[in-house]
Design an enzyme around this catalytic site. Sequence first.
Site, short mmCIF file in Angstrom:
data_model
loop_
_atom_site.label_atom_id
_atom_site.label_comp_id
_atom_site.label_asym_id
_atom_site.label_seq_id
_atom_site.Cartn_x
_atom_site.Cartn_y
_atom_site.Cartn_z
NE ARG A 86 -8.69 21.57 -27.30
CZ ARG A 86 -7.61 22.34 -27.17
NH1 ARG A 86 -7.46 23.09 -26.09
NH2 ARG A 86 -6.67 22.34 -28.08
CE LYS A 92 -7.45 24.65 -30.96
NZ LYS A 92 -7.04 25.99 -30.51
CD GLU A 124 -8.39 32.65 -25.02
OE1 GLU A 124 -8.06 31.58 -24.48
OE2 GLU A 124 -9.26 32.72 -25.90
#
Length: 289
Positions: free
Chosen positions: A54, A150, A183
């Site tokens: 990721r 991210k 979220e």
Amino acid sequence: MLEENLVYIDGEYYPRSKAKISVYDHGFLYGDGVFEGIRVYDGYIFKLDEHLKRLYDSAKSISLHIPLTKAQFKDAIIDSVRRNRFRDAYLRIIVSRGYGDLGLNPVKCPKPTIVIIADQLPPLYEGINVTAIVAATRRNSPDALDPMIKSMNYLNNILAKVEANRAGAHEAIMLNHNGTICEGTSDNIFIVKNGELITPPLTDGALDGITRRTVIDLAREMNIPVVERSITVHELLSADEAFLTGTAAEIGPLVEVNHQRIGEGEQRPVTMKLIEAFKRIRKSGTPVY
């Protein structure tokens, strides 16, 4: 355990009090970079390969070249844990754009900065029944910033966290540009309704959480039906159970939203089964020693 933990910066180790980067680093100036949070359990780094994948995917999405191969980065992470003599730890892995000038042009940053922090951080919601509000601050639209990245720029999430602090809640639930649930500020969300486990799809703007993936896999192994679809605030408030997941948080029961109780009574059977299942598998992964 060392008196002061050691921090990896670009191939060298520094005591925490002396671990510094330049004020001209674009990670500091603009939040230009990517990161991962990873846990170590009893000498095993949990889902290290998944986290590294990721990280590299996020870096590629912002045209940031990481000057280490995945194998080299993996060795550096293992070495950081080993040098700090940790068996249980929380790791923060950072790759910033690096030293540049006061302009935001990334071309002015010839070399990324790589930081590996190994430290102690108990699970954020360990032993806590989590309370939350629905934040007025909306999650960044995927049209503006892909949630799969991210990135180091968490201002959007921080503003929602400020709302939670002001309301005296542990967490804030963020809605997306369509008004459905996305979220938390640093965690994914699940609800349980009529025996089904439901979570927003990644297309609704949720981060592709490693713990989120793990919980979905565990639920399917336990024959709990899993559905990825949009969730409204009404559905959250009327859910039988709800919980949050994340590397820092692990799995935290969500018991109250906007001062309204989620579910009836104290029993949260699906949440507790998943917490116990997660505890059984977390001491597995990449060995440090």
